[in-house]
Design a protein around this motif. Structure first.
Motif, PDB file in Angstrom:
ATOM      1  N   GLN A 105       1.054  -1.466   0.089  1.00 49.52           N
ATOM      2  CA  GLN A 105      -0.212   0.109   0.172  1.00 49.52           C
ATOM      3  C   GLN A 105       1.084   1.542  -0.160  1.00 49.52           C
ATOM      4  N   GLY A 106       2.725   1.127   0.942  1.00 47.05           N
ATOM      5  CA  GLY A 106       3.109   2.420   0.680  1.00 47.05           C
ATOM      6  C   GLY A 106       3.629   2.457  -1.169  1.00 47.05           C
ATOM      7  N   THR A 107       3.934   1.407  -1.482  1.00 44.79           N
ATOM      8  CA  THR A 107       3.654   1.585  -3.220  1.00 44.79           C
ATOM      9  C   THR A 107       2.934   2.229  -3.665  1.00 44.79           C
ATOM     10  N   PHE A 108       2.362   1.731  -3.582  1.00 42.19           N
ATOM     11  CA  PHE A 108       1.187   2.580  -4.438  1.00 42.19           C
ATOM     12  C   PHE A 108       0.394   3.949  -3.780  1.00 42.19           C
ATOM     13  N   LEU A 109       0.787   4.505  -2.839  1.00 41.23           N
ATOM     14  CA  LEU A 109       0.801   5.843  -2.134  1.00 41.23           C
ATOM     15  C   LEU A 109       1.753   6.260  -2.500  1.00 41.23           C
ATOM     16  N   LEU A 110       3.132   6.502  -2.660  1.00 45.26           N
ATOM     17  CA  LEU A 110       4.274   6.329  -3.820  1.00 45.26           C
ATOM     18  C   LEU A 110       3.496   7.379  -4.446  1.00 45.26           C
ATOM     19  N   LEU A 111       3.219   5.982  -5.167  1.00 46.09           N
ATOM     20  CA  LEU A 111       3.140   6.101  -7.077  1.00 46.09           C
ATOM     21  C   LEU A 111       2.228   6.775  -7.055  1.00 46.09           C
ATOM     22  N   SER A 112       1.555   7.220  -6.511  1.00 47.17           N
ATOM     23  CA  SER A 112       0.147   8.069  -6.352  1.00 47.17           C
ATOM     24  C   SER A 112       0.895   9.295  -6.495  1.00 47.17           C
ATOM     25  N   ILE A 113       1.364   9.376  -5.206  1.00 50.86           N
ATOM     26  CA  ILE A 113       2.761  10.707  -4.730  1.00 50.86           C
ATOM     27  C   ILE A 113       3.192  11.535  -5.601  1.00 50.86           C
ATOM     28  N   MET A 114       3.853  10.515  -6.200  1.00 51.03           N
ATOM     29  CA  MET A 114       4.553  10.625  -7.828  1.00 51.03           C
ATOM     30  C   MET A 114       4.069  11.017  -9.124  1.00 51.03           C
TER      31      MET A 114
END
Length: 125
Positions: A105-114
């Motif tokens: 989920q952190g990776t998905f959030l990070l991808l969303s932020i980027m």
């Protein structure tokens, strides 16, 4: 000038090799491991391959578009930490667990932020 994102690409490439070798090891020794281990190991590597290339492209493009070195380091280090958490959770525990959940989920959030940052830079430029 060498891009900061190059360092994270190198670290993540080494992690990719480690995960691929872990899959090979499990396939060779599969009969001596718990039933859940082979599938979880393959999924950890496959999930890495599904998400990290897009993240690295975004990281590099953000840097090339003018994101500061500090921001690139925060994003890159976060990506490495999240992928390590996910891999650890997948390989150490059967089923759902917090390291796996936080890593994914952190990776998905990070991808969303980027992704949002990339859009903002593109529209502002």
């Amino acid at each position: 000038m060498i891009p900061v994102s190059l360092a994270y690409a190198g670290v993540l490439a080494l992690l990719s090799v480690l995960l691929a070798n872990q899959v090979l090891f499990v396939r060779l020794r599969g009969g001596k491991m718990p039933d859940w281990k082979p599938h979880a190991t393959e999924r950890a590597q496959a999930n890495f391959v599904e998400n990290v290339p897009v993240a690295l492209v975004l990281l590099y493009l953000l840097e090339a578009a003018g994101a500061g070195a500090t921001a690139v380091h925060v994003l890159g280090a976060s990506l490495v930490a999240l992928r390590l958490l996910h891999a650890w959770g997948m390989s150490a525990y059967p089923g759902a667990n917090y390291p796996r959940l936080i890593g994914a989920q952190g990776t998905f959030l990070l991808l969303s932020i980027m992704g949002v940052a990339a859009l903002c830079l593109a529209l502002a430029g």
